[in-house]
Design a protein around this motif. Structure first.
Motif, PDB file in Angstrom:
ATOM      1  N   VAL A  53       0.869  -1.118   0.108  1.00 59.11           N
ATOM      2  CA  VAL A  53      -0.140   0.072  -0.172  1.00 59.11           C
ATOM      3  C   VAL A  53       0.762   1.156  -0.006  1.00 59.11           C
ATOM      4  O   VAL A  53       0.611   2.095  -0.733  1.00 59.11           O
ATOM      5  CB  VAL A  53      -1.029  -0.139   1.072  1.00 59.11           C
ATOM      6  CG1 VAL A  53      -1.721   1.360   1.446  1.00 59.11           C
ATOM      7  CG2 VAL A  53      -1.934  -1.025   1.172  1.00 59.11           C
ATOM      8  N   ASP A  54       1.916   1.380   0.780  1.00 59.61           N
ATOM      9  CA  ASP A  54       2.806   2.288   0.836  1.00 59.61           C
ATOM     10  C   ASP A  54       4.118   2.093   0.856  1.00 59.61           C
ATOM     11  O   ASP A  54       5.159   3.072   1.425  1.00 59.61           O
ATOM     12  CB  ASP A  54       2.642   2.893   2.347  1.00 59.61           C
ATOM     13  CG  ASP A  54       2.565   1.951   3.493  1.00 59.61           C
ATOM     14  OD1 ASP A  54       2.996   0.728   3.101  1.00 59.61           O
ATOM     15  OD2 ASP A  54       2.190   2.177   4.433  1.00 59.61           O
ATOM     16  N   GLY A  55       4.546   1.050   0.194  1.00 68.43           N
ATOM     17  CA  GLY A  55       5.943   0.718   0.406  1.00 68.43           C
ATOM     18  C   GLY A  55       6.705  -0.168   1.425  1.00 68.43           C
ATOM     19  O   GLY A  55       7.637  -0.688   1.204  1.00 68.43           O
ATOM     20  N   VAL A  56       5.856  -0.416   2.350  1.00 74.16           N
ATOM     21  CA  VAL A  56       6.132  -0.901   3.498  1.00 74.16           C
ATOM     22  C   VAL A  56       5.166  -2.102   3.861  1.00 74.16           C
ATOM     23  O   VAL A  56       5.743  -3.220   3.730  1.00 74.16           O
ATOM     24  CB  VAL A  56       6.389  -0.063   4.732  1.00 74.16           C
ATOM     25  CG1 VAL A  56       6.566  -1.010   6.085  1.00 74.16           C
ATOM     26  CG2 VAL A  56       7.415   0.956   4.661  1.00 74.16           C
ATOM     27  N   HIS A  57       3.934  -1.755   3.927  1.00 75.67           N
ATOM     28  CA  HIS A  57       2.899  -2.687   4.442  1.00 75.67           C
ATOM     29  C   HIS A  57       2.163  -3.485   3.081  1.00 75.67           C
ATOM     30  O   HIS A  57       1.837  -2.676   2.089  1.00 75.67           O
ATOM     31  CB  HIS A  57       1.699  -2.075   5.285  1.00 75.67           C
ATOM     32  CG  HIS A  57       2.206  -1.350   6.625  1.00 75.67           C
ATOM     33  ND1 HIS A  57       2.593  -0.218   6.691  1.00 75.67           N
ATOM     34  CD2 HIS A  57       2.467  -1.962   7.568  1.00 75.67           C
ATOM     35  CE1 HIS A  57       3.015   0.599   7.595  1.00 75.67           C
ATOM     36  NE2 HIS A  57       2.897  -0.730   8.357  1.00 75.67           N
ATOM     37  N   PRO A  58       2.341  -4.707   3.041  1.00 78.69           N
ATOM     38  CA  PRO A  58       1.916  -5.355   1.951  1.00 78.69           C
ATOM     39  C   PRO A  58       0.215  -5.131   1.814  1.00 78.69           C
ATOM     40  O   PRO A  58      -0.539  -4.967   2.860  1.00 78.69           O
ATOM     41  CB  PRO A  58       1.717  -7.006   2.390  1.00 78.69           C
ATOM     42  CG  PRO A  58       2.844  -6.936   3.406  1.00 78.69           C
ATOM     43  CD  PRO A  58       2.852  -5.700   4.123  1.00 78.69           C
ATOM     44  N   ASN A  59      -0.271  -5.078   0.608  1.00 80.19           N
ATOM     45  CA  ASN A  59      -1.652  -4.898   0.184  1.00 80.19           C
ATOM     46  C   ASN A  59      -2.040  -6.430   0.185  1.00 80.19           C
ATOM     47  O   ASN A  59      -1.301  -7.461   0.478  1.00 80.19           O
ATOM     48  CB  ASN A  59      -1.789  -4.309  -1.065  1.00 80.19           C
ATOM     49  CG  ASN A  59      -1.308  -5.084  -2.139  1.00 80.19           C
ATOM     50  OD1 ASN A  59      -0.805  -6.071  -2.091  1.00 80.19           O
ATOM     51  ND2 ASN A  59      -0.643  -4.069  -3.188  1.00 80.19           N
ATOM     52  N   ASP A  60      -3.396  -6.589  -0.349  1.00 78.80           N
ATOM     53  CA  ASP A  60      -3.917  -7.999  -0.266  1.00 78.80           C
ATOM     54  C   ASP A  60      -3.204  -9.058  -1.009  1.00 78.80           C
ATOM     55  O   ASP A  60      -2.702 -10.200  -0.948  1.00 78.80           O
ATOM     56  CB  ASP A  60      -5.339  -8.082  -0.750  1.00 78.80           C
ATOM     57  CG  ASP A  60      -6.302  -7.404   0.341  1.00 78.80           C
ATOM     58  OD1 ASP A  60      -5.928  -7.326   1.478  1.00 78.80           O
ATOM     59  OD2 ASP A  60      -7.509  -7.224  -0.212  1.00 78.80           O
ATOM     60  N   ALA A  61      -2.669  -8.441  -2.326  1.00 77.48           N
ATOM     61  CA  ALA A  61      -1.874  -9.294  -3.147  1.00 77.48           C
ATOM     62  C   ALA A  61      -0.589  -9.789  -2.411  1.00 77.48           C
ATOM     63  O   ALA A  61      -0.033 -10.737  -2.475  1.00 77.48           O
ATOM     64  CB  ALA A  61      -1.479  -8.562  -4.321  1.00 77.48           C
ATOM     65  N   GLY A  62       0.166  -8.720  -1.596  1.00 74.43           N
ATOM     66  CA  GLY A  62       1.388  -8.820  -1.082  1.00 74.43           C
ATOM     67  C   GLY A  62       0.959 -10.033   0.124  1.00 74.43           C
ATOM     68  O   GLY A  62       1.985 -10.682   0.101  1.00 74.43           O
ATOM     69  N   PHE A  63       0.009 -10.100   0.745  1.00 77.49           N
ATOM     70  CA  PHE A  63      -0.214 -10.780   1.784  1.00 77.49           C
ATOM     71  C   PHE A  63      -0.484 -12.133   1.597  1.00 77.49           C
ATOM     72  O   PHE A  63      -0.223 -13.222   2.058  1.00 77.49           O
ATOM     73  CB  PHE A  63      -1.532 -10.461   2.707  1.00 77.49           C
ATOM     74  CG  PHE A  63      -1.116  -9.439   3.723  1.00 77.49           C
ATOM     75  CD1 PHE A  63      -0.361  -9.748   4.806  1.00 77.49           C
ATOM     76  CD2 PHE A  63      -1.963  -8.255   3.732  1.00 77.49           C
ATOM     77  CE1 PHE A  63       0.079  -8.939   5.740  1.00 77.49           C
ATOM     78  CE2 PHE A  63      -1.472  -7.353   4.726  1.00 77.49           C
ATOM     79  CZ  PHE A  63      -0.709  -7.540   5.765  1.00 77.49           C
ATOM     80  N   ILE A  64      -1.074 -12.386  -0.017  1.00 80.25           N
ATOM     81  CA  ILE A  64      -1.313 -13.611  -0.279  1.00 80.25           C
ATOM     82  C   ILE A  64       0.167 -14.208  -0.796  1.00 80.25           C
ATOM     83  O   ILE A  64       0.331 -15.527  -0.503  1.00 80.25           O
ATOM     84  CB  ILE A  64      -2.259 -13.450  -1.805  1.00 80.25           C
ATOM     85  CG1 ILE A  64      -3.449 -13.375  -1.184  1.00 80.25           C
ATOM     86  CG2 ILE A  64      -2.006 -14.717  -2.702  1.00 80.25           C
ATOM     87  CD1 ILE A  64      -4.497 -13.137  -2.441  1.00 80.25           C
ATOM     88  N   ARG A  65       1.210 -13.456  -1.325  1.00 80.57           N
ATOM     89  CA  ARG A  65       2.505 -13.728  -1.549  1.00 80.57           C
ATOM     90  C   ARG A  65       3.070 -14.388  -0.396  1.00 80.57           C
ATOM     91  O   ARG A  65       3.750 -15.328  -0.549  1.00 80.57           O
ATOM     92  CB  ARG A  65       3.227 -12.737  -2.152  1.00 80.57           C
ATOM     93  CG  ARG A  65       2.756 -12.422  -3.602  1.00 80.57           C
ATOM     94  CD  ARG A  65       3.186 -13.181  -4.883  1.00 80.57           C
ATOM     95  NE  ARG A  65       2.747 -12.873  -6.166  1.00 80.57           N
ATOM     96  CZ  ARG A  65       3.965 -12.018  -6.703  1.00 80.57           C
ATOM     97  NH1 ARG A  65       5.016 -11.753  -6.338  1.00 80.57           N
ATOM     98  NH2 ARG A  65       3.675 -11.605  -8.128  1.00 80.57           N
TER      99      ARG A  65
END
Length: 361
Positions: free
Chosen positions: A332-344
Protein backbone atom coordinates in the motif's frame (compact mmCIF):
# COMPACT_ATOMS: atom_id res chain seq x y z
CA UNK A 1 -18.33 19.61 -0.70
CA UNK A 2 -20.46 17.40 -2.95
CA UNK A 3 -21.28 13.85 -1.87
CA UNK A 4 -21.08 11.19 -4.59
CA UNK A 5 -21.19 8.09 -2.40
CA UNK A 6 -24.90 7.37 -2.95
CA UNK A 7 -24.64 7.20 -6.75
CA UNK A 8 -23.51 3.56 -6.55
CA UNK A 9 -25.97 1.50 -4.49
CA UNK A 10 -23.13 -0.83 -3.48
CA UNK A 11 -21.57 2.04 -1.55
CA UNK A 12 -24.67 2.58 0.57
CA UNK A 13 -24.49 1.14 4.08
CA UNK A 14 -27.63 -0.27 5.65
CA UNK A 15 -26.52 0.40 9.21
CA UNK A 16 -29.58 -0.94 11.01
CA UNK A 17 -31.22 -4.34 11.02
CA UNK A 18 -34.70 -2.87 10.80
CA UNK A 19 -37.69 -5.11 11.44
CA UNK A 20 -35.93 -8.45 10.85
CA UNK A 21 -36.41 -10.74 13.86
CA UNK A 22 -33.10 -11.54 15.53
CA UNK A 23 -32.14 -13.51 18.63
CA UNK A 24 -28.89 -12.15 20.08
CA UNK A 25 -26.24 -14.32 21.75
CA UNK A 26 -23.02 -13.23 23.45
CA UNK A 27 -19.98 -14.85 21.80
CA UNK A 28 -18.39 -15.34 25.24
CA UNK A 29 -21.03 -18.00 25.93
CA UNK A 30 -21.23 -21.62 24.73
CA UNK A 31 -21.46 -23.06 22.16
CA UNK A 32 -19.41 -20.30 20.49
CA UNK A 33 -15.71 -21.10 20.11
CA UNK A 34 -13.31 -18.15 20.56
CA UNK A 35 -9.74 -18.21 19.20
CA UNK A 36 -6.72 -15.93 19.32
CA UNK A 37 -7.49 -14.27 22.65
CA UNK A 38 -6.19 -14.42 26.20
CA UNK A 39 -8.90 -15.43 28.71
CA UNK A 40 -11.78 -13.74 26.82
CA UNK A 41 -14.44 -14.82 29.32
CA UNK A 42 -12.79 -12.89 32.13
CA UNK A 43 -11.54 -9.67 30.53
CA UNK A 44 -13.55 -6.49 29.86
CA UNK A 45 -12.40 -6.45 26.23
CA UNK A 46 -10.89 -9.00 23.87
CA UNK A 47 -7.15 -8.83 24.45
CA UNK A 48 -4.33 -10.95 23.00
CA UNK A 49 -1.74 -10.83 25.79
CA UNK A 50 -2.19 -10.93 29.59
CA UNK A 51 -2.34 -7.45 31.05
CA UNK A 52 0.68 -7.89 33.34
CA UNK A 53 2.87 -9.32 30.55
CA UNK A 54 1.89 -6.58 28.11
CA UNK A 55 2.51 -3.81 30.65
CA UNK A 56 5.90 -5.26 31.58
CA UNK A 57 6.91 -5.43 27.91
CA UNK A 58 6.37 -1.81 26.83
CA UNK A 59 3.78 0.93 26.75
CA UNK A 60 3.24 0.25 23.04
CA UNK A 61 2.65 -3.47 23.49
CA UNK A 62 0.39 -2.71 26.44
CA UNK A 63 -1.87 -0.65 24.17
CA UNK A 64 -1.69 -2.75 21.02
CA UNK A 65 -2.25 -6.05 22.82
CA UNK A 66 -5.81 -4.85 23.39
CA UNK A 67 -6.43 -4.76 19.64
CA UNK A 68 -8.25 -7.86 18.45
CA UNK A 69 -6.08 -8.79 15.43
CA UNK A 70 -6.32 -12.50 14.68
CA UNK A 71 -9.29 -13.02 16.98
CA UNK A 72 -12.10 -15.22 15.74
CA UNK A 73 -15.43 -16.65 16.84
CA UNK A 74 -16.61 -19.89 15.24
CA UNK A 75 -20.00 -21.63 15.38
CA UNK A 76 -22.49 -23.69 13.37
CA UNK A 77 -26.01 -22.65 12.45
CA UNK A 78 -28.75 -23.11 9.87
CA UNK A 79 -29.92 -19.51 10.17
CA UNK A 80 -30.60 -17.88 6.78
CA UNK A 81 -28.96 -14.70 8.07
CA UNK A 82 -26.26 -13.74 10.54
CA UNK A 83 -26.11 -10.40 12.31
CA UNK A 84 -23.49 -8.86 14.56
CA UNK A 85 -23.71 -6.20 17.25
CA UNK A 86 -20.32 -4.90 18.38
CA UNK A 87 -19.28 -2.41 21.04
CA UNK A 88 -15.84 -0.80 21.16
CA UNK A 89 -13.45 0.83 23.58
CA UNK A 90 -11.46 2.23 20.63
CA UNK A 91 -12.05 2.39 16.87
CA UNK A 92 -8.99 2.40 14.59
CA UNK A 93 -8.77 4.80 11.64
CA UNK A 94 -5.81 5.59 9.40
CA UNK A 95 -5.45 6.91 5.83
CA UNK A 96 -3.86 3.70 4.53
CA UNK A 97 -6.37 1.29 6.11
CA UNK A 98 -9.91 0.36 5.22
CA UNK A 99 -12.36 0.82 8.07
CA UNK A 100 -13.57 -2.74 7.50
CA UNK A 101 -10.06 -4.00 8.25
CA UNK A 102 -9.16 -1.71 11.12
CA UNK A 103 -12.47 -1.84 12.97
CA UNK A 104 -14.81 -4.22 11.16
CA UNK A 105 -15.57 -7.92 10.94
CA UNK A 106 -15.84 -10.37 8.07
CA UNK A 107 -17.55 -13.73 7.66
CA UNK A 108 -16.25 -17.03 6.26
CA UNK A 109 -18.05 -20.30 5.69
CA UNK A 110 -16.01 -23.39 6.59
CA UNK A 111 -16.75 -26.66 4.83
CA UNK A 112 -15.39 -29.92 3.49
CA UNK A 113 -13.76 -28.15 0.54
CA UNK A 114 -12.10 -25.39 2.52
CA UNK A 115 -13.09 -22.03 3.92
CA UNK A 116 -14.47 -19.27 1.73
CA UNK A 117 -15.27 -15.61 2.18
CA UNK A 118 -18.98 -14.79 2.41
CA UNK A 119 -19.23 -11.05 3.08
CA UNK A 120 -17.94 -8.22 5.23
CA UNK A 121 -20.01 -6.69 8.01
CA UNK A 122 -19.94 -3.11 6.75
CA UNK A 123 -20.31 -0.10 9.03
CA UNK A 124 -20.95 3.60 8.41
CA UNK A 125 -17.70 5.55 8.15
CA UNK A 126 -18.78 7.90 10.94
CA UNK A 127 -19.58 5.05 13.35
CA UNK A 128 -19.05 5.78 17.01
CA UNK A 129 -18.47 3.17 19.69
CA UNK A 130 -20.87 0.53 18.31
CA UNK A 131 -22.60 -0.76 15.21
CA UNK A 132 -24.80 -3.59 14.02
CA UNK A 133 -25.10 -5.24 10.62
CA UNK A 134 -26.85 -8.23 9.10
CA UNK A 135 -25.87 -10.52 6.23
CA UNK A 136 -28.32 -12.61 4.24
CA UNK A 137 -27.07 -16.14 3.45
CA UNK A 138 -27.85 -18.69 0.77
CA UNK A 139 -30.38 -21.15 2.20
CA UNK A 140 -30.83 -22.70 5.63
CA UNK A 141 -28.32 -25.56 5.65
CA UNK A 142 -26.31 -26.26 8.80
CA UNK A 143 -22.85 -24.79 8.24
CA UNK A 144 -19.83 -23.77 10.27
CA UNK A 145 -18.92 -20.08 10.16
CA UNK A 146 -15.95 -17.99 11.26
CA UNK A 147 -16.23 -14.30 12.10
CA UNK A 148 -12.88 -12.51 12.08
CA UNK A 149 -12.36 -9.66 14.54
CA UNK A 150 -10.90 -6.25 13.60
CA UNK A 151 -7.18 -5.66 13.10
CA UNK A 152 -6.85 -2.28 14.83
CA UNK A 153 -9.74 -1.84 17.27
CA UNK A 154 -10.45 -2.65 20.91
CA UNK A 155 -13.68 -4.66 21.07
CA UNK A 156 -15.57 -4.80 24.36
CA UNK A 157 -18.38 -7.10 23.29
CA UNK A 158 -19.71 -8.96 20.27
CA UNK A 159 -23.13 -10.53 19.88
CA UNK A 160 -24.23 -12.81 17.07
CA UNK A 161 -27.82 -12.51 15.89
CA UNK A 162 -29.68 -15.43 14.31
CA UNK A 163 -33.21 -16.15 13.11
CA UNK A 164 -35.53 -17.19 15.99
CA UNK A 165 -35.64 -20.99 16.13
CA UNK A 166 -32.41 -21.45 14.15
CA UNK A 167 -29.87 -23.94 15.40
CA UNK A 168 -26.70 -22.83 17.18
CA UNK A 169 -24.04 -25.48 17.71
CA UNK A 170 -20.32 -25.97 18.14
CA UNK A 171 -18.30 -25.47 14.95
CA UNK A 172 -16.48 -28.16 13.08
CA UNK A 173 -13.10 -28.18 14.84
CA UNK A 174 -9.74 -27.10 13.55
CA UNK A 175 -7.23 -29.89 13.03
CA UNK A 176 -6.12 -31.42 16.31
CA UNK A 177 -2.80 -29.57 16.29
CA UNK A 178 -1.62 -26.81 18.62
CA UNK A 179 -1.96 -23.25 17.24
CA UNK A 180 0.67 -21.61 15.04
CA UNK A 181 2.22 -18.60 16.79
CA UNK A 182 2.99 -15.60 14.58
CA UNK A 183 5.16 -12.98 16.28
CA UNK A 184 6.17 -9.76 14.60
CA UNK A 185 5.62 -6.25 13.36
CA UNK A 186 2.67 -4.44 11.78
CA UNK A 187 2.87 -6.89 8.89
CA UNK A 188 2.02 -9.79 11.22
CA UNK A 189 -0.48 -7.54 12.98
CA UNK A 190 -2.25 -7.21 9.62
CA UNK A 191 -1.94 -3.50 8.89
CA UNK A 192 -3.23 -2.56 5.40
CA UNK A 193 -5.07 -5.81 4.64
CA UNK A 194 -8.39 -4.82 3.10
CA UNK A 195 -10.33 -6.79 5.71
CA UNK A 196 -9.53 -8.90 8.80
CA UNK A 197 -9.58 -12.25 7.01
CA UNK A 198 -6.90 -11.15 4.56
CA UNK A 199 -3.87 -10.97 6.85
CA UNK A 200 -1.25 -13.57 6.01
CA UNK A 201 -1.69 -15.55 9.29
CA UNK A 202 -5.44 -15.79 8.59
CA UNK A 203 -4.88 -16.95 5.02
CA UNK A 204 -2.47 -19.68 6.18
CA UNK A 205 -4.87 -20.77 8.92
CA UNK A 206 -7.76 -21.24 6.48
CA UNK A 207 -5.66 -23.08 3.92
CA UNK A 208 -4.58 -25.68 6.48
CA UNK A 209 -7.57 -25.64 8.85
CA UNK A 210 -5.24 -24.74 11.73
CA UNK A 211 -5.77 -22.52 14.75
CA UNK A 212 -3.32 -19.64 15.26
CA UNK A 213 -2.35 -16.73 17.53
CA UNK A 214 -1.53 -13.31 16.08
CA UNK A 215 1.09 -11.72 18.35
CA UNK A 216 1.92 -8.82 16.05
CA UNK A 217 2.39 -5.25 17.25
CA UNK A 218 2.59 -2.36 14.81
CA UNK A 219 5.96 -0.70 15.38
CA UNK A 220 6.37 -2.32 18.79
CA UNK A 221 7.64 -5.91 18.29
CA UNK A 222 11.22 -5.65 19.54
CA UNK A 223 12.04 -9.12 20.82
CA UNK A 224 11.60 -8.22 24.49
CA UNK A 225 12.55 -10.94 26.97
CA UNK A 226 9.39 -10.79 29.07
CA UNK A 227 7.16 -11.28 26.03
CA UNK A 228 9.47 -13.97 24.63
CA UNK A 229 9.19 -15.96 27.87
CA UNK A 230 5.41 -15.71 27.82
CA UNK A 231 5.20 -16.78 24.18
CA UNK A 232 7.50 -19.72 24.90
CA UNK A 233 5.02 -20.94 27.52
CA UNK A 234 2.09 -21.13 25.08
CA UNK A 235 0.98 -24.29 23.27
CA UNK A 236 2.30 -24.12 19.71
CA UNK A 237 2.84 -26.30 16.66
CA UNK A 238 5.04 -23.74 14.84
CA UNK A 239 6.67 -20.45 15.83
CA UNK A 240 7.01 -17.80 13.10
CA UNK A 241 9.45 -14.99 13.98
CA UNK A 242 8.86 -11.93 11.79
CA UNK A 243 9.89 -8.79 13.71
CA UNK A 244 12.80 -7.59 11.53
CA UNK A 245 10.96 -4.33 10.78
CA UNK A 246 10.55 -3.23 14.40
CA UNK A 247 14.06 -3.68 15.75
CA UNK A 248 15.10 0.00 16.00
CA UNK A 249 18.72 -0.64 15.00
CA UNK A 250 20.87 -3.39 13.57
CA UNK A 251 22.56 -3.68 16.96
CA UNK A 252 19.20 -4.16 18.66
CA UNK A 253 18.26 -6.88 16.18
CA UNK A 254 21.56 -8.61 16.82
CA UNK A 255 21.09 -8.39 20.60
CA UNK A 256 17.58 -9.86 20.55
CA UNK A 257 17.08 -12.12 17.55
CA UNK A 258 19.05 -15.21 18.54
CA UNK A 259 18.16 -14.88 22.26
CA UNK A 260 14.48 -14.92 21.27
CA UNK A 261 15.07 -18.16 19.40
CA UNK A 262 16.89 -19.61 22.45
CA UNK A 263 14.04 -18.63 24.79
CA UNK A 264 11.38 -20.29 22.63
CA UNK A 265 13.57 -23.29 21.86
CA UNK A 266 14.34 -23.96 25.55
CA UNK A 267 10.69 -24.76 26.30
CA UNK A 268 9.84 -26.10 22.83
CA UNK A 269 12.81 -28.22 21.74
CA UNK A 270 11.23 -29.73 18.62
CA UNK A 271 8.70 -27.13 17.44
CA UNK A 272 9.49 -25.80 13.94
CA UNK A 273 10.91 -22.29 14.27
CA UNK A 274 10.72 -20.07 11.17
CA UNK A 275 12.81 -16.90 10.81
CA UNK A 276 11.44 -14.39 8.29
CA UNK A 277 13.03 -11.21 6.93
CA UNK A 278 11.20 -8.08 5.81
CA UNK A 279 9.48 -8.01 2.39
CA UNK A 280 10.06 -4.39 1.32
CA UNK A 281 13.53 -4.51 -0.24
CA UNK A 282 12.20 -3.58 -3.69
CA UNK A 283 10.05 -0.65 -2.59
CA UNK A 284 12.51 1.15 -0.29
CA UNK A 285 15.47 1.90 -2.58
CA UNK A 286 17.14 4.28 -0.14
CA UNK A 287 17.22 1.57 2.54
CA UNK A 288 18.24 -1.48 0.54
CA UNK A 289 21.75 -1.77 1.96
CA UNK A 290 20.43 -1.60 5.52
CA UNK A 291 17.74 -4.17 4.69
CA UNK A 292 20.39 -6.56 3.36
CA UNK A 293 22.44 -6.20 6.54
CA UNK A 294 19.38 -7.15 8.58
CA UNK A 295 18.72 -10.10 6.31
CA UNK A 296 22.31 -11.27 6.71
CA UNK A 297 22.06 -10.97 10.49
CA UNK A 298 18.93 -13.11 10.57
CA UNK A 299 20.64 -15.61 8.29
CA UNK A 300 23.47 -15.69 10.85
CA UNK A 301 20.93 -16.55 13.58
CA UNK A 302 19.57 -19.32 11.40
CA UNK A 303 23.00 -20.78 10.63
CA UNK A 304 23.99 -20.57 14.29
CA UNK A 305 20.87 -22.51 15.25
CA UNK A 306 21.54 -25.08 12.54
CA UNK A 307 25.08 -25.33 13.82
CA UNK A 308 23.80 -26.54 17.18
CA UNK A 309 22.16 -29.49 15.41
CA UNK A 310 18.65 -27.99 15.26
CA UNK A 311 16.89 -29.62 12.29
CA UNK A 312 13.61 -27.79 12.86
CA UNK A 313 14.69 -24.21 12.21
CA UNK A 314 13.92 -22.52 8.87
CA UNK A 315 14.85 -19.28 7.10
CA UNK A 316 12.64 -17.36 4.65
CA UNK A 317 14.08 -14.47 2.69
CA UNK A 318 11.52 -11.65 2.45
CA UNK A 319 13.11 -10.49 -0.80
CA UNK A 320 11.67 -13.61 -2.43
CA UNK A 321 8.01 -12.80 -1.70
CA UNK A 322 7.55 -10.24 -4.46
CA UNK A 323 8.95 -11.25 -7.84
CA UNK A 324 9.10 -9.44 -11.19
CA UNK A 325 7.27 -7.93 -12.89
CA UNK A 326 4.99 -7.05 -9.96
CA UNK A 327 7.48 -6.59 -7.11
CA UNK A 328 6.60 -2.88 -6.87
CA UNK A 329 2.85 -3.46 -6.69
CA UNK A 330 2.57 -5.62 -3.57
CA UNK A 331 2.25 -2.90 -0.93
CA UNK A 332 0.00 0.00 0.00
CA UNK A 333 2.77 2.40 0.99
CA UNK A 334 6.07 0.71 0.15
CA UNK A 335 6.14 -1.01 3.54
CA UNK A 336 2.82 -2.70 4.36
CA UNK A 337 1.63 -5.45 2.00
CA UNK A 338 -1.66 -5.03 0.21
CA UNK A 339 -3.91 -8.06 -0.31
CA UNK A 340 -1.76 -9.34 -3.17
CA UNK A 341 1.34 -8.95 -1.00
CA UNK A 342 -0.27 -10.84 1.86
CA UNK A 343 -1.22 -13.67 -0.49
CA UNK A 344 2.40 -13.88 -1.67
CA UNK A 345 3.59 -14.02 1.94
CA UNK A 346 0.98 -16.61 2.89
CA UNK A 347 1.95 -18.83 -0.04
CA UNK A 348 5.67 -18.72 0.82
CA UNK A 349 5.43 -18.98 4.60
CA UNK A 350 2.57 -21.46 4.38
CA UNK A 351 4.66 -23.74 2.14
CA UNK A 352 7.38 -23.92 4.79
CA UNK A 353 4.86 -24.45 7.60
CA UNK A 354 3.22 -27.30 5.71
CA UNK A 355 6.60 -28.91 5.00
CA UNK A 356 7.73 -28.52 8.63
CA UNK A 357 4.54 -30.05 10.03
CA UNK A 358 4.58 -32.95 7.57
CA UNK A 359 8.10 -33.76 8.76
CA UNK A 360 6.82 -33.87 12.34
CA UNK A 361 3.99 -36.31 11.60
Amino acid sequence: MENYINIDKNMIVQSTIGDIEVVWRDVREAPFSLHGFHDPQNTPYFRRVPEDIAAATSEGVDKLSRESAGGRVRFSTNSPYIAIRAKYLAVGRSPHLTLISSSGFDLYMDGQFGSRFVKEFRMPYDMGDSYEQILQLDGESERTYTVNFPVHAVVCSLEIGLKPGATLNKPEPYRNIAPILFYGSSIVHGTAASRPGHTYPAIISRAMNLDYRNIGFSGQAKGETVLAEWMASLPMSVFVCDYDHNAPTLAHLEATHYPLYETVREKNPTVPYIMVTRPDYWTLPGQQEAILKRRDLIMTSYLKARGTGDKNVYFIDGMSFNSAPHQYEMSVDGVHPNDAGFIRMADSIGTVIRHALEKMM
